[in-house]
Write a protein that holds these residues in place. Structure first.
Motif, PDB file in Angstrom:
ATOM      1  N   TYR A   1     -36.127 -23.785  37.243  1.00  0.00           N
ATOM      2  CA  TYR A   1     -35.255 -24.940  37.465  1.00  0.00           C
ATOM      3  C   TYR A   1     -36.088 -26.219  37.571  1.00  0.00           C
ATOM      4  N   GLU A   2     -37.200 -26.134  38.318  1.00  0.00           N
ATOM      5  CA  GLU A   2     -38.037 -27.316  38.522  1.00  0.00           C
ATOM      6  C   GLU A   2     -38.646 -27.799  37.197  1.00  0.00           C
ATOM      7  N   ARG A   3     -39.136 -26.829  36.372  1.00  0.00           N
ATOM      8  CA  ARG A   3     -39.729 -27.202  35.087  1.00  0.00           C
ATOM      9  C   ARG A   3     -38.700 -27.850  34.177  1.00  0.00           C
ATOM     10  N   ILE A   4     -37.504 -27.278  34.154  1.00  0.00           N
ATOM     11  CA  ILE A   4     -36.466 -27.851  33.290  1.00  0.00           C
ATOM     12  C   ILE A   4     -36.086 -29.244  33.784  1.00  0.00           C
ATOM     13  N   ASP A   5     -36.002 -29.415  35.105  1.00  0.00           N
ATOM     14  CA  ASP A   5     -35.654 -30.732  35.655  1.00  0.00           C
ATOM     15  C   ASP A   5     -36.722 -31.771  35.340  1.00  0.00           C
ATOM     16  N   GLN A   6     -37.977 -31.330  35.155  1.00  0.00           N
ATOM     17  CA  GLN A   6     -39.035 -32.260  34.774  1.00  0.00           C
ATOM     18  C   GLN A   6     -38.909 -32.698  33.317  1.00  0.00           C
ATOM     19  N   ILE A   7     -38.255 -31.843  32.517  1.00  0.00           N
ATOM     20  CA  ILE A   7     -38.167 -32.102  31.076  1.00  0.00           C
ATOM     21  C   ILE A   7     -36.864 -32.793  30.695  1.00  0.00           C
ATOM     22  N   LEU A   8     -35.749 -32.302  31.244  1.00  0.00           N
ATOM     23  CA  LEU A   8     -34.430 -32.774  30.832  1.00  0.00           C
ATOM     24  C   LEU A   8     -33.747 -33.559  31.941  1.00  0.00           C
ATOM     25  N   ASN A   9     -32.913 -34.519  31.557  1.00  0.00           N
ATOM     26  CA  ASN A   9     -32.069 -35.200  32.535  1.00  0.00           C
ATOM     27  C   ASN A   9     -30.762 -34.422  32.696  1.00  0.00           C
ATOM     28  N   LYS A  10     -29.841 -34.936  33.503  1.00  0.00           N
ATOM     29  CA  LYS A  10     -28.618 -34.202  33.806  1.00  0.00           C
ATOM     30  C   LYS A  10     -27.678 -34.091  32.607  1.00  0.00           C
ATOM     31  N   HIS A  11     -27.936 -34.888  31.552  1.00  0.00           N
ATOM     32  CA  HIS A  11     -27.110 -34.822  30.347  1.00  0.00           C
ATOM     33  C   HIS A  11     -27.734 -33.931  29.275  1.00  0.00           C
ATOM     34  N   GLY A  12     -28.839 -33.283  29.587  1.00  0.00           N
ATOM     35  CA  GLY A  12     -29.466 -32.385  28.628  1.00  0.00           C
ATOM     36  C   GLY A  12     -30.340 -33.085  27.607  1.00  0.00           C
ATOM     37  N   GLN A  13     -30.862 -34.269  27.922  1.00  0.00           N
ATOM     38  CA  GLN A  13     -31.720 -35.023  27.003  1.00  0.00           C
ATOM     39  C   GLN A  13     -33.145 -35.066  27.558  1.00  0.00           C
ATOM     40  N   ILE A  14     -34.116 -35.112  26.633  1.00  0.00           N
ATOM     41  CA  ILE A  14     -35.530 -35.145  27.042  1.00  0.00           C
ATOM     42  C   ILE A  14     -35.809 -36.442  27.810  1.00  0.00           C
ATOM     43  N   LYS A  15     -36.433 -36.291  28.980  1.00  0.00           N
ATOM     44  CA  LYS A  15     -36.771 -37.466  29.785  1.00  0.00           C
ATOM     45  C   LYS A  15     -37.942 -38.230  29.148  1.00  0.00           C
ATOM     46  N   ASP A  16     -37.980 -39.537  29.406  1.00  0.00           N
ATOM     47  CA  ASP A  16     -39.090 -40.344  28.906  1.00  0.00           C
ATOM     48  C   ASP A  16     -40.410 -39.912  29.525  1.00  0.00           C
ATOM     49  N   ASN A  17     -40.366 -39.463  30.795  1.00  0.00           N
ATOM     50  CA  ASN A  17     -41.590 -39.084  31.499  1.00  0.00           C
ATOM     51  C   ASN A  17     -41.856 -37.585  31.441  1.00  0.00           C
ATOM     52  N   ALA A  18     -41.287 -36.903  30.424  1.00  0.00           N
ATOM     53  CA  ALA A  18     -41.549 -35.468  30.290  1.00  0.00           C
ATOM     54  C   ALA A  18     -43.030 -35.199  30.086  1.00  0.00           C
ATOM     55  N   SER A  19     -43.743 -36.159  29.507  1.00  0.00           N
ATOM     56  CA  SER A  19     -45.207 -36.085  29.396  1.00  0.00           C
ATOM     57  C   SER A  19     -45.725 -37.516  29.300  1.00  0.00           C
ATOM     58  N   PRO A  20     -46.999 -37.768  29.672  1.00  0.00           N
ATOM     59  CA  PRO A  20     -47.546 -39.137  29.569  1.00  0.00           C
ATOM     60  C   PRO A  20     -47.538 -39.650  28.129  1.00  0.00           C
ATOM     61  N   GLU A  21     -47.844 -38.759  27.164  1.00  0.00           N
ATOM     62  CA  GLU A  21     -47.867 -39.176  25.758  1.00  0.00           C
ATOM     63  C   GLU A  21     -46.484 -39.616  25.289  1.00  0.00           C
ATOM     64  N   LEU A  22     -45.455 -38.836  25.657  1.00  0.00           N
ATOM     65  CA  LEU A  22     -44.098 -39.175  25.244  1.00  0.00           C
ATOM     66  C   LEU A  22     -43.655 -40.491  25.873  1.00  0.00           C
ATOM     67  N   SER A  23     -44.060 -40.706  27.108  1.00  0.00           N
ATOM     68  CA  SER A  23     -43.702 -41.945  27.787  1.00  0.00           C
ATOM     69  C   SER A  23     -44.300 -43.150  27.066  1.00  0.00           C
ATOM     70  N   GLN A  24     -45.587 -43.047  26.620  1.00  0.00           N
ATOM     71  CA  GLN A  24     -46.250 -44.150  25.924  1.00  0.00           C
ATOM     72  C   GLN A  24     -45.607 -44.396  24.554  1.00  0.00           C
ATOM     73  N   ILE A  25     -45.275 -43.287  23.853  1.00  0.00           N
ATOM     74  CA  ILE A  25     -44.673 -43.430  22.522  1.00  0.00           C
ATOM     75  C   ILE A  25     -43.333 -44.154  22.624  1.00  0.00           C
ATOM     76  N   ARG A  26     -42.539 -43.787  23.565  1.00  0.00           N
ATOM     77  CA  ARG A  26     -41.214 -44.394  23.686  1.00  0.00           C
ATOM     78  C   ARG A  26     -41.309 -45.856  24.127  1.00  0.00           C
ATOM     79  N   ARG A  27     -42.309 -46.187  24.931  1.00  0.00           N
ATOM     80  CA  ARG A  27     -42.494 -47.594  25.303  1.00  0.00           C
ATOM     81  C   ARG A  27     -42.864 -48.422  24.071  1.00  0.00           C
ATOM     82  N   ASP A  28     -43.735 -47.850  23.227  1.00  0.00           N
ATOM     83  CA  ASP A  28     -44.130 -48.554  21.998  1.00  0.00           C
ATOM     84  C   ASP A  28     -42.939 -48.743  21.072  1.00  0.00           C
ATOM     85  N   ILE A  29     -42.118 -47.704  20.940  1.00  0.00           N
ATOM     86  CA  ILE A  29     -40.934 -47.803  20.079  1.00  0.00           C
ATOM     87  C   ILE A  29     -39.993 -48.880  20.597  1.00  0.00           C
ATOM     88  N   PHE A  30     -39.801 -48.896  21.891  1.00  0.00           N
ATOM     89  CA  PHE A  30     -38.901 -49.881  22.480  1.00  0.00           C
ATOM     90  C   PHE A  30     -39.409 -51.295  22.255  1.00  0.00           C
TER      91      PHE A  30
END
Length: 828
Positions: free
Chosen positions: A135-164
């Motif tokens: 449960y904890e691992r999934i909560d780190q990855i997905l939000n309550k709507h079933g979508q990947i969180k921006d902070n699921a990993s540091p790399e993903l967070s940086q990529i999404r900031r650049d895209i934005f």
């Protein structure tokens, strides 16, 4: 082979039962379990499955909040994830999170209940593991709507900031270009930025598309509009595309790491879904049981069938749609009468009876509750063999009779003392005399093998054989010969008649044909059939008489028990009243002695002066008058209480109340003063207020009403005697004491009572005491919590309340507050 033939389930209708159970499942988990459900002769397994279903019936019946939100089958995804390098996609992980949450809630539901409440269901979930870290691992990855969180990993967070950041830049550039083009008239005023293949474009008329430098990505269906990507943002859009590809690769890495983390636990997680499937199946059986009013009968250790009020569930559903009622069947097979040979008219219910036995026994040994009374008994057979319907086949060169003989050969070779044989229209399909002889021999062989069975027939020779052969009993489907219609009731012990001539006459077959048929078959055979029907009719008459006698005996026993209980209550209450009266009499006697001693002392002190002696005697007479009146009032009060108790007990045993003659009132002449004088006592006209006269001035009288002095006109006063004053004080004191006792009882009285778990007699006795107490404290509405169950205790309680004269009405509670599990009682 336990079941014969191979299409046994479709012949008896169990395939339709499967469909109904699958329709009540929450997911494919339960539907697979329904499909895998099979016949079993293992007593422990069958009893366990039945107990599980009945326990779930209790959960539903009591309105308990069982978790049934997300019954999702994740076993295929988990099986696929066992291969290294594979991963669960976002939707699968989201479903895994929700379904595992349901599993955890189910485990908590049973662990939070007492162990003895649902022992079978607790055993189902006892080995299920919950995985908090998942449960904890999934909560780190997905939000309550079933979508990947921006902070699921540091790399993903940086990529999404650049895209934005790039998208914001494109938005500003596009807004500037669009305003410029609108100002130049190249683009219309109401046009806004659009998207094509994930790239921002400007819709522009076909005539002006060359006026904007850039890439044309698309055109409208009419060709009048072109979608142009300005050259200023082409490189930025390309960069966004690269980042989106990097985002997808990073998400795959995140999902792969998660799948790698849970791969070692895939089998344990899959077991949780297996348990969820079992619970889904059990829930479906419980819902079916409630809808069809099915129960778990007593599983006998010996082979027997003793079914009371058995009903064919599929037939009952069809009859309910037609607004008709099914006729229940009482069926009994035991080691004395193992085989039941049923005869009777066509369309009289013989085949329905046979199919009812086959379907219910098969359902029972599949672990499904059956529609019979709860005190029915049933054994478990190792095999069930059936011959019903027409199995003729052109492929196998089988005629109707040949197919029957083929089945008979199988029965004779495979029957044993633990087999149940079901044969419909035994012996038909060939020449009657020869077919009857072969059928009799086969029946004799099955009987010698010790098998159990239900067989239907029209053959007279089989009826004769059954009446003389040990182990075989005749049975008849009843027929109303007056109204010429079947009753669909099974009577065991006598053979039935086919009523061939009566039915032919009813449908209008010419009388000369019937007469000719009578002559051909012989009068003796017709008379034999008639005498047989007469015997059956007489037996039915005497059975009904015996049943009435049993009912009367039971009623007398109940009345006797009620009367004895009432007498015991009356004796107890009488003793309490007498004890109380005795105490009050002792107190009164002590007071009397003091008054007498005081009177004697005053006479002695007055040295026998005549006036003082008369005055002392007068006081003594007044005291005797108060005592006399109080005694009469106490006697009347006791008589009224005893009469009320007697009437209540008489009403309970349905006999008219015995009314005793009222005790004649003893009228004692009181000496009332003729005029108002100082020191005397007066009473306000039209009121009960009394006081002592202190002073008289003309028509104005000064009166002391307790501690209050008041001047009152003489015309508004009337003189009263001292005895009235004393009696009033005594009555006020007594009434105050009684009111105090009643008030104390009201403080502790509760208007609801719980009789769940009590036997019927205990529950009724507790409710009688409860109603008596309610009458004393003047309660108007009571609540009786008895639970739902099978409704037997509710019916007994409400029937009793309807006999109570003090009960105005009784009804079920509103469905939101307990429904038929609580009875609301209104008292007069």
């Amino acid at each position: 082979m336990d079941i014969y033939p191979s299409n046994f389930e479709s012949k008896i209708g169990f395939d339709k039962v499967r469909e109904m159970l699958q329709g009540r499942c929450l997911s494919t988990l339960g539907k697979e379990q329904v499909e895998e459900c099979s016949f079993s002769s293992n007593r422990e397994s069958v009893e366990r499955q039945l107990d599980e279903a009945i326990e779930f019936v209790k959960i539903i019946g009591e309105g308990m909040n069982f978790p049934n939100g997300y019954f999702i089958d994740m076993r295929p995804a988990l099986q696929r994830s066992k291969v290294a390098g594979t991963f669960l996609d976002v939707f699968e992980i989201f479903d895994l999170r929700r379904s595992l949450e349901t599993v955890r809630a189910i485990v908590a539901f049973f662990r939070n209940t007492e162990e003895e409440t649902f022992p079978r269901l607790r055993a189902v979930v006892q080995n299920v593991q919950v995985f908090p870290f998942i449960y904890e691992r999934i909560d780190q990855i997905l939000n309550k709507h079933g979508q990947i969180k921006d902070n699921a990993s540091p790399e993903l967070s940086q990529i999404r900031r650049d895209i934005f950041s790039l998208q914001s830049s494109i938005s500003k550039i596009m807004s500037t270009i669009l305003r410029k083009m609108q100002a130049e008239g190249v683009v219309e005023k109401d046009i806004s930025v659009s998207m094509r293949d994930g790239r921002a474009v400007i819709p522009v008329g076909a005539a002006n598309k060359r006026k904007i430098k850039g890439i044309i990505h698309d055109e409208s269906a009419t060709g009048k509009t072109a979608f142009v990507e300005p050259e200023e943002i082409v490189e930025t859009n390309n960069r966004i595309r690269e980042l989106e590809s990097a985002e997808r690769r990073e998400i795959v890495k995140i999902l792969t790491r998660f799948t790698d983390d849970i791969r070692p636990y895939a089998d344990d997680i899959a077991y949780s879904y297996q348990v969820m499937a079992i619970l889904d199946f059990i829930r479906a059986k419980a819902i079916w049981s409630i809808e069809s009013k099915s129960v778990k009968p007593v599983l006998s250790k010996v082979l027997e069938l003793d079914w009371i009020a058995a009903r064919h569930p599929l037939l009952e559903i069809n009859l309910i749609r037609e607004q008709r009622k099914i006729v229940p069947l009482d069926i009994r097979l035991d080691h004395h009468d193992r085989i039941l040979l049923i005869s009777g008219p066509n369309a009289g219910g013989k085949s329905v009876c046979l199919k009812t036995v086959g379907l219910l026994q098969y359902m029972l040994q599949c672990g499904i509750p059956i529609p019979v009374q709860v005190d029915s008994r049933a054994g478990l057979f190792r095999a069930i063999y059936m011959d019903i319907g027409d199995d003729q086949s052109l492929d196998n060169d089988l005629s109707t009779y040949s197919s029957h003989l083929y089945n008979m050969k199988f029965f004779v070779r495979n029957c044993s003392p633990e087999s149940l044989v079901l044969i419909d229209e035994f012996g038909t399909g060939t020449e009657p005399m020869l077919g009857g002889a072969i059928a009799e021999s086969i029946l004799n062989k099955i009987n010698e093998l010790g098998s159990y069975g239900v067989i239907t027939t029209h053959y007279t020779n089989l009826k004769h054989f059954a009446s003389s052969a040990p182990g075989i009993a005749n049975g008849a489907m009843m027929y109303d010969s007056h109204r010429m219609e079947p009753l669909f009731q099974l009577q065991i012990g006598k053979p039935g008649s086919s009523f061939a001539f009566e039915i032919a006459r009813k449908i209008g077959l010419p009388e000369e044909i019937l007469q000719d048929a009578t002559n051909k078959i012989g009068v003796d055979h017709i008379d034999f059939d008639k005498h047989l029907r007469d015997i059956v009719r007489d037996k039915r008459y005497w059975e009904s008489k015996r049943q009435k006698i049993r009912q009367e005996e039971k009623r007398l026993e109940e009345l006797s028990a009620t009367y004895e209980t009432g007498v015991a209550e009356t004796k107890k209450l009488r003793k309490e009243i007498l004890d109380k009266a005795k105490r009050e009499a002792e107190e009164l006697l002590a007071g009397s002695n003091r008054i007498i001693e005081k009177t004697i002392r005053e006479i002695k002190e007055a040295d026998a002066a005549k006036e003082r002696t008369l005055e002392a005697r007068q006081k003594l007479e007044e005291f005797k008058e108060v005592i006399s009146r109080k005694g009469e009032e106490d006697d009347d009060q006791i008589l009224r209480k005893m009469e009320k108790i007697k009437q209540k007990q008489m009403a309970r045993i349905e006999r008219p109340p015995k009314v005793e003659e009222k005790k004649k009132e003893v009228v004692v002449q009181k000496k009332v003063p003729q005029q108002i004088e100082v020191g005397g006592y007066v009473q306000l006209s039209d009121q009960d207020t009394q006081g002592e006269v202190l002073e008289i001035k003309g028509d104005n009288v000064t009166v002391a009403f307790g501690h209050l002095r008041s001047v009152v006109n003489r015309k508004k006063l009337s003189p009263v005697s001292r005895s009235d004053i004393r009696r009033t004080k005594y009555e006020n004191k007594t009434i105050g004491r009684i009111n105090q006792e009643i008030g104390d009882r009201k403080l502790v009285f509760k208007s609801n009572i719980d009789v769940r778990g009590l036997r019927a007699e205990e529950a009724l006795q507790k409710i009688r005491d409860f109603v008596d107490e309610a009458i004393m404290v003047d309660a108007r509405e009571l609540r009786i919590l008895h639970g739902k169950g099978n409704g037997i205790l509710r019916e007994l309680i409400q029937n009793y309340l309807k006999t109570e004269p003090v009960v105005k009405s009784c009804r079920d509670e509103h469905v939101q507050f307990g429904g038929s599990g609580i009875t609301i009682v209104e008292l007069d």
